[in-house]
Scaffold this active site. Sequence first.
Site, PDB file in Angstrom:
ATOM      1  N   ASP A  95       0.860  -1.186   0.000  1.00 19.93           N
ATOM      2  CA  ASP A  95       0.000   0.000   0.000  1.00 19.93           C
ATOM      3  C   ASP A  95       0.900   1.241   0.000  1.00 19.93           C
ATOM      4  O   ASP A  95       1.482   1.599   1.024  1.00 19.93           O
ATOM      5  CB  ASP A  95      -0.905   0.023   1.249  1.00 19.93           C
ATOM      6  CG  ASP A  95      -2.023  -1.009   1.181  1.00 19.93           C
ATOM      7  OD1 ASP A  95      -1.910  -1.972   0.386  1.00 19.93           O
ATOM      8  OD2 ASP A  95      -3.013  -0.863   1.927  1.00 19.93           O
ATOM      9  N   LYS A 161      -6.842   3.316  -3.159  1.00 19.68           N
ATOM     10  CA  LYS A 161      -7.240   3.267  -1.745  1.00 19.68           C
ATOM     11  C   LYS A 161      -7.583   4.682  -1.290  1.00 19.68           C
ATOM     12  O   LYS A 161      -6.873   5.632  -1.618  1.00 19.68           O
ATOM     13  CB  LYS A 161      -6.086   2.665  -0.936  1.00 19.68           C
ATOM     14  CG  LYS A 161      -6.279   2.588   0.571  1.00 19.68           C
ATOM     15  CD  LYS A 161      -5.111   1.825   1.231  1.00 19.68           C
ATOM     16  CE  LYS A 161      -5.079   2.008   2.738  1.00 19.68           C
ATOM     17  NZ  LYS A 161      -3.904   1.344   3.357  1.00 19.68           N
ATOM     18  N   LYS A 190     -10.119   0.158  -2.425  1.00 18.50           N
ATOM     19  CA  LYS A 190      -9.997  -0.169  -1.000  1.00 18.50           C
ATOM     20  C   LYS A 190     -10.416   1.046  -0.175  1.00 18.50           C
ATOM     21  O   LYS A 190      -9.889   2.149  -0.374  1.00 18.50           O
ATOM     22  CB  LYS A 190      -8.564  -0.567  -0.639  1.00 18.50           C
ATOM     23  CG  LYS A 190      -8.341  -0.782   0.873  1.00 18.50           C
ATOM     24  CD  LYS A 190      -6.939  -1.309   1.199  1.00 18.50           C
ATOM     25  CE  LYS A 190      -6.673  -1.331   2.712  1.00 18.50           C
ATOM     26  NZ  LYS A 190      -5.322  -1.837   3.045  1.00 18.50           N
TER      27      LYS A 190
END
Lengths: 229, 229
Positions: A95, A161, A190
Amino acid sequence: MTAITKEQLASSIDYTLLQPQAGADDIAALCDEAVRYRFYSVCVHTRWIPLAADRLNNSRVNVCSVVSFPHGADSTRIKVSQAHQAIMDGADEIDMVADLAAIEAGDSKYLTTQIQALARVCHSMSPKVTLKVIIESAAFDVDKKMFACAACRQGKADFIKTSTGLHTSGGARIEDVKLMKDAAGDCRVKAAGGIRTAEQALAMIQAGADRIGTSCGVAIMENFQADLD
Amino acid sequence: MTAITKEQLASSIDYTLLQPQAGADDIAALCDEAVRYRFYSVCVHTRWIPLAADRLNNSRVNVCSVVSFPHGADSTRIKVSQAHQAIMDGADEIDMVADLAAIEAGDSKYLTTQIQALARVCHSMSPKVTLKVIIESAAFDVDKKMFACAACRQGKADFIKTSTGLHTSGGARIEDVKLMKDAAGDCRVKAAGGIRTAEQALAMIQAGADRIGTSCGVAIMENFQADLD
């Protein structure tokens, strides 16, 4: 609300502990809970990857880690090197915080080139490592969010995300998940940042989220269970 | 209060801009102000090192950057690699966040070995690069602060730095600067986090700080000037 099973919810959760003072026992407990509840992954800082990878060795739970977290203001070389090392240490998913200054400035070349470089590192592994790009959506207006999503698409990120969960502007918002889902193309979405209840998690999935990042995974599952009983 | 000249105050300031959305114009302005006010350095994220190094090329102002900021929870390898790249890009000083989990757990070996590894990278350069280690002093009790200072001494850090300025426990405190100065041995002390006025900066220096990290360098200098007039 669309019906979703307990298993589906559990398998969408990146169970997250990024508190800098958390210790080995906390990370071990995180891993054990992730196994017990069948979460998709645990998300930890790079210094805990070997411990988590070892602890999860005989499980289906993945190891996720963060790159340039939470500011995203490292050079591309540093981000690439950090991701590579994290993968060598055992991370299955990365991430990475996008370069917020490039989103702010509308610098498509910088932003896209950097995402591409990270995607190259992740996708050249076998099996492929998943790259999620955090765009800190609450900090930007709609045009800049769309711009950031376009860069994620072009840079071949696997996921966009919503948030680090630490920015002063706030965390995941339903409207941002919807916008990102529309703009994401082949990227999945996400939702992360401030998701603490089963109700919030289900609303995010309903809005289009494919994955949920949360430090409250156990509470969410117990909560969901109680709703069914 | 000990008399301190305007020049002495200016030359103790690391003029800092770590806001993740700050852009090239902001960094250029930071550099130009640092030259004008004769600050010791500018402190920027790694992605801005080349710009700052270029802009400050014909000046005496140094380039300082941050490693594993603000969580400090990256592996030693990642921290070493980040510091090395930052130096190759033009950083004269490295402010690394210590591993807070190791301070919390009292893990002297992990903490000291990591600081040593970073010191080796910085001190093997010619001219030597200065290593500052941020111990997030407001987050720990006196015993843990002393423990962290001992690791900085043993690891051969050049400076012990009070705070990232982003931890929920707060920033630089007079009593912490005094404690760190007593425990620092050959290390110097940098006070940073929440220092916004000349009065605060002078009080930190009075307490033993050798360097001040602040985003309010210009305000502090104008403020100091006004006090003299």
